[in-house]
Design a protein around this motif. Structure first.
Motif, mmCIF file in Angstrom:
data_model
loop_
_atom_site.group_PDB
_atom_site.id
_atom_site.type_symbol
_atom_site.label_atom_id
_atom_site.label_comp_id
_atom_site.label_asym_id
_atom_site.label_seq_id
_atom_site.Cartn_x
_atom_site.Cartn_y
_atom_site.Cartn_z
ATOM 1 N N ASP A 290 37.293 0.520 20.316
ATOM 2 C CA ASP A 290 37.143 1.800 19.980
ATOM 3 C C ASP A 290 36.554 2.807 20.740
ATOM 4 O OD1 ASP A 290 38.545 0.990 17.334
ATOM 5 O OD2 ASP A 290 36.713 0.178 16.876
ATOM 6 N N GLY A 291 35.425 2.023 21.111
ATOM 7 C CA GLY A 291 34.563 3.054 21.941
ATOM 8 C C GLY A 291 34.645 3.544 23.211
ATOM 9 N N ILE A 293 33.033 6.291 23.939
ATOM 10 C CA ILE A 293 31.396 6.597 24.065
ATOM 11 C C ILE A 293 30.998 5.356 23.399
ATOM 12 C CG2 ILE A 293 31.799 7.982 22.051
ATOM 13 C CD1 ILE A 293 29.293 9.256 22.655
ATOM 14 N N SER A 294 29.865 4.745 23.825
ATOM 15 C CA SER A 294 29.312 3.701 23.311
ATOM 16 C C SER A 294 28.176 3.962 22.504
ATOM 17 C CB SER A 294 28.878 2.461 24.326
ATOM 18 O OG SER A 294 27.484 2.904 24.865
ATOM 19 N N LEU A 295 27.579 3.228 21.493
ATOM 20 C CA LEU A 295 26.725 3.715 20.529
ATOM 21 C C LEU A 295 25.272 3.667 21.354
ATOM 22 C CD1 LEU A 295 25.389 4.109 17.680
ATOM 23 C CD2 LEU A 295 25.218 1.486 17.339
ATOM 24 N N LEU A 298 25.346 7.062 22.844
ATOM 25 C CA LEU A 298 24.836 8.128 21.692
ATOM 26 C C LEU A 298 23.527 8.186 21.434
ATOM 27 C CD1 LEU A 298 26.291 9.963 19.449
ATOM 28 C CD2 LEU A 298 26.289 7.991 17.969
ATOM 29 N N LEU A 299 22.900 7.133 21.303
ATOM 30 C CA LEU A 299 21.643 7.054 20.956
ATOM 31 C C LEU A 299 20.665 7.667 22.146
ATOM 32 C CD1 LEU A 299 21.081 3.330 19.513
ATOM 33 C CD2 LEU A 299 21.517 5.434 18.226
ATOM 34 N N LEU A 302 20.725 11.354 21.492
ATOM 35 C CA LEU A 302 20.298 11.945 20.407
ATOM 36 C C LEU A 302 18.739 11.788 20.922
ATOM 37 C CD1 LEU A 302 22.069 9.982 17.467
ATOM 38 C CD2 LEU A 302 21.848 12.472 18.029
ATOM 39 N N GLU A 307 16.700 14.271 18.619
ATOM 40 C CA GLU A 307 17.019 14.234 17.228
ATOM 41 C C GLU A 307 16.576 12.801 16.860
ATOM 42 O OE1 GLU A 307 20.384 16.003 15.508
ATOM 43 O OE2 GLU A 307 21.205 16.547 17.453
ATOM 44 N N LEU A 308 16.164 11.769 17.888
ATOM 45 C CA LEU A 308 15.776 10.615 17.677
ATOM 46 C C LEU A 308 14.557 10.143 18.249
ATOM 47 C CD1 LEU A 308 16.407 7.480 16.465
ATOM 48 C CD2 LEU A 308 17.880 7.299 18.334
ATOM 49 N N SER A 309 13.555 9.756 17.706
ATOM 50 C CA SER A 309 12.319 9.408 18.234
ATOM 51 C C SER A 309 12.560 8.242 19.195
ATOM 52 C CB SER A 309 11.280 8.845 17.413
ATOM 53 O OG SER A 309 11.498 7.667 16.638
ATOM 54 N N GLY A 312 12.068 5.212 17.161
ATOM 55 C CA GLY A 312 13.221 4.957 16.384
ATOM 56 C C GLY A 312 14.538 4.253 17.065
ATOM 57 N N ILE A 316 16.463 0.674 16.475
ATOM 58 C CA ILE A 316 17.988 0.467 16.588
ATOM 59 C C ILE A 316 18.294 -0.317 17.642
ATOM 60 C CG2 ILE A 316 20.097 1.680 16.632
ATOM 61 C CD1 ILE A 316 18.562 4.311 15.547
ATOM 62 N N LEU A 320 20.426 -3.909 17.214
ATOM 63 C CA LEU A 320 21.673 -4.132 17.692
ATOM 64 C C LEU A 320 21.515 -5.326 18.414
ATOM 65 C CD1 LEU A 320 22.794 -0.474 18.977
ATOM 66 C CD2 LEU A 320 23.684 -1.753 16.823
ATOM 67 N N LEU B 295 21.983 -1.745 9.347
ATOM 68 C CA LEU B 295 21.853 -0.756 10.208
ATOM 69 C C LEU B 295 21.738 0.424 9.353
ATOM 70 C CD1 LEU B 295 21.358 0.346 13.127
ATOM 71 C CD2 LEU B 295 23.833 0.204 13.340
ATOM 72 N N LEU B 298 18.520 0.947 7.921
ATOM 73 C CA LEU B 298 17.441 1.244 8.926
ATOM 74 C C LEU B 298 17.683 2.792 9.338
ATOM 75 C CD1 LEU B 298 15.261 0.500 11.264
ATOM 76 C CD2 LEU B 298 17.522 -0.104 12.612
ATOM 77 N N LEU B 302 14.721 5.602 9.110
ATOM 78 C CA LEU B 302 14.126 6.303 10.120
ATOM 79 C C LEU B 302 14.234 7.822 9.831
ATOM 80 C CD1 LEU B 302 15.742 4.631 13.180
ATOM 81 C CD2 LEU B 302 13.216 4.761 12.635
ATOM 82 N N GLU B 307 11.999 10.059 11.834
ATOM 83 C CA GLU B 307 12.006 9.668 13.189
ATOM 84 C C GLU B 307 13.731 10.080 13.881
ATOM 85 O OE1 GLU B 307 10.150 6.378 15.042
ATOM 86 O OE2 GLU B 307 9.398 5.621 13.037
ATOM 87 N N LEU B 308 14.505 10.028 12.927
ATOM 88 C CA LEU B 308 15.875 10.713 13.089
ATOM 89 C C LEU B 308 16.205 11.931 12.411
ATOM 90 C CD1 LEU B 308 18.682 9.743 14.041
ATOM 91 C CD2 LEU B 308 18.749 8.274 12.151
ATOM 92 N N SER B 309 16.822 12.842 12.911
ATOM 93 C CA SER B 309 17.183 13.931 12.535
ATOM 94 C C SER B 309 18.386 13.849 11.505
ATOM 95 C CB SER B 309 17.609 15.110 13.424
ATOM 96 O OG SER B 309 19.014 14.586 14.148
ATOM 97 N N PHE B 319 29.936 7.533 14.231
ATOM 98 C CA PHE B 319 30.228 6.671 15.212
ATOM 99 C C PHE B 319 30.780 5.173 14.445
ATOM 100 C CE2 PHE B 319 29.172 3.210 18.064
ATOM 101 C CZ PHE B 319 29.878 3.480 19.314
ATOM 102 N N ALA B 322 34.114 4.922 12.790
ATOM 103 C CA ALA B 322 35.146 5.004 13.558
ATOM 104 C C ALA B 322 35.066 3.549 13.992
ATOM 105 C CB ALA B 322 34.808 5.683 14.827
ATOM 106 N N GLN B 323 33.978 2.871 14.138
ATOM 107 C CA GLN B 323 34.049 1.256 14.354
ATOM 108 C C GLN B 323 34.283 0.432 13.239
ATOM 109 O OE1 GLN B 323 31.898 0.107 17.482
ATOM 110 N NE2 GLN B 323 32.402 1.668 18.882
#
Lengths: 392, 392
Positions: A290-291, A293-295, A298-299, A302, A307-309, A312, A316, A320, B295, B298, B302, B307-309, B319, B322-323
């Motif tokens: 599917d991807g 763009i990979s997760l 994306l992280l 962000l 948008e993501l510490s 954090g 994640i 994963l 996940l 999690l 966050l 830690e996550l908007s 995302f 979609a997966q």
């Protein structure tokens, strides 16, 4: 000779070989459809079983069996059920291979497990393996008990060889083994490919025609060389062919980290630093279907945007990793691997080995003095030429 | 009667039925190991093939065939290769079923695909299906051509029924079908379970003993009723049994959303609001094998911690959607489903149906006046009693 490929342009007139193969495919598909009947629609199983065969393909295995049987004076009726069995096995192996290799593309369409999910694809493969016994039992009425049993034994031998070859290849992947010689590769290919694609199709043709058991040894040699040449060339085409002609995803083998003759050659001959980089790349997983763009990307985005510490993102990531969703290969990785194989002479080496086996196959065929001249023998010679032509 | 379960406590003395089953298992495992030989260690395939059989299990299918064959005056040698084939098929189906159902636990250990990955597990199942042809060919020398061919035909019929039943069940899952009657369920179970676990094992025992073809119809009836009672009871045990005794994960069927007689009853009889809630729960995926924490949870944590908007979380969610990594079922969901089935009388209904089929099986067995009194007939009666006992 490329006109016998399924995607050949319509303005090229079909050769006699094309016509012969088309007739074989038609007869064989008819036998498979007849075998399954119309009555039973359990869970849409019939359409799922006919999905891959309907996508085209050359019906190479039925054609080999039919050409040998008819070339030795046998009748189409004598070989057709067995030809259908070979095609069922082939398509069952394709479905399960596509799951095992995480392939996405088969004969110009998404693979069965991408279309319908792994559970249904596993069961459709099992269904085809299960159905393949019936035509071999129908042989008893068609060609008599002796030959029918000999064919059953040949098919039993064939399936064992095939799953052993597959097990060796999967074991190499699992143990991340890359120090393998040409001989290791050829042993695996003989088990995994040559028996079910060449040796057994040729041999059952002779058995169905009532030929002597001592004819089987030269047919085994012919099938072994043809199988090696065919598989190496198939792997070479996978790197560079036109997808419309080839029908599989291009470079898919590199994404999968498949042990091909040229990649093994490159791993043996590369400078230590290059070998290390290649090993690192090949240990990465392939991206998910599917991807684009990979997760992971994306992280990163962000985090850049605030948008993501950072902590954090680390949580994640470790989640994963625990789920084996590791870093995927990139297009640059694949391009670099291809460049390595090209520069180090691995592609030329593979072409040379394939060509040698194709020439051996031609010699073995030329020596078969008990197979009279006929359009059937011409078909076998045409298939050897075709395999040889692909090696150039 | 529970002492014949693999996890029965050591202080319970084995019954004659236990001893009989243990002897059958030993003979059958020896035949499988002999069949594969020691020579070939292709990719560790031999150990992988013997993995599930070595985990225990009752060898119920071989025992049924052996009891009928010996009970009719046949010899162990006459049925043993076929018994090994039935056990290979059973274990191949278990391996592939575990992939298809995403099961994690089998006979007290992680399933093969959890231990070795889906690719290897698919191939090991194929290897067992492929190997199963050889013992059926060995039958020609052992019991003669006629009975050997009749057994081959019975096995061919059996495998077709089995994959059709599996296809129906997978199709129900894929199409999220829940409006199914008891009759729909029983048709599926007869195809998926009764043929390969009961009907064919009983019938090949009679064929190997050289019995008349007209004996096969009552054995089909016996196997059909036994299969229905066995499967319904197995599904009931899955909800509540002691894992040490039962060997599978408890409640796994609810996590998988498996169509069981009681869940279908609950979906038919529940109040509209409850049915809607159950449908919603059952459409959720099961959590991944690794994740005690998911996940999704999690990400929520966050976000709570800042830690996550909220928009970042939404991007990750879309995302994942979609997966197809959708929201998983929770323990509360499973508890609520169990409560629904209990309160609405679905468990009692299922026990009643199972019990009826077990009684029918006992009646059919009692009427088999051509099967003389012997320890073999006692074993069959003991197995009927055992299945019946489980229904209470």
């Amino acid at each position: 000779m490329t006109s016998i490929l399924p995607g050949s342009p319509p303005d090229v007139a079909p050769t006699p070989l094309d016509d012969y193969l088309a007739l074989c495919k038609e007869a064989c598909d008819g036998e498979i459809a007849r075998l399954y009947g119309d009555g039973d629609q359990a869970g849409g199983l019939r359409d799922l079983i006919l999905d891959y065969p309907r996508r085209g393909g050359k019906a190479l295995r039925p054609a080999l069996g039919i050409a040998v049987c008819l070339g030795l004076g046998g009748h189409l009726d004598a070989i057709l059920p067995t030809a259908a069995t070979l095609e069922l096995y082939h398509n069952a192996f394709l479905i399960h291979d596509d799951i095992e290799d995480e392939s996405w593309w088969r004969r110009g369409k998404p693979t069965l497990h991408i279309d319908h999910g792994v559970p249904i694809a596993v069961n459709v493969g099992d269904a085809m393996l299960s159905l393949s016994l019936q035509p071999l039992l129908d042989n008893v009425e068609r060609i008599g008990l002796g030959p029918a049993l000999r064919i059953l034994r040949a098919v039993s031998h064939m399936t064992r060889r095939t799953v052993e070859g597959q097990a060796i290849e999967l074991d190499w992947v699992r143990s991340n083994t890359w120090t393998l010689t040409d001989a290791d590769y050829l042993t695996m290919v003989e088990l995994k490919t040559s028996w079910y694609s060449f040796i057994t199709p040729l041999q059952v043709g002779a058995i169905a025609a009532g030929e002597d058991p001592d004819r089987l040894a030269p047919l085994e040699a012919l099938g072994r060389h043809l199988g090696a040449a065919f598989q190496i060339t198939d792997d070479l085409l996978n790197l560079r062919a036109d997808p419309d002609e080839y029908g599989k995803e291009i470079g898919g083998d590199l994404w999968e980290g498949k042990r091909t003759l040229m990649l093994l050659h490159a791993m043996r001959c590369a400078a230590p630093a290059d070998r290390q980089r290649a090993t690192h790349i090949l240990a990465k997983r392939r991206p998910t279907a599917d991807g684009a763009i990979s997760l992971v990307e994306l992280l990163a985005t962000l985090t850049r945007r605030g948008e993501l510490s950072v902590s954090g993102r680390a949580s994640i990531h470790s989640f994963l990793m625990a789920q084996h969703v590791s870093e995927p290969k990139t297009f640059d990785d694949i391009r670099w691997l291809y460049g390595l194989m090209h520069d180090i002479g691995s592609l030329a080496h593979a072409r040379k080995v394939a060509s040698r086996h194709a020439r051996e196959a031609a010699t073995v065929l030329a020596d078969l003095d008990w197979l009279p001249a006929s359009q059937h023998r011409d078909t076998l010679a045409g298939l050897v030429d075709y395999v040889h032509g692909r090696t150039r």
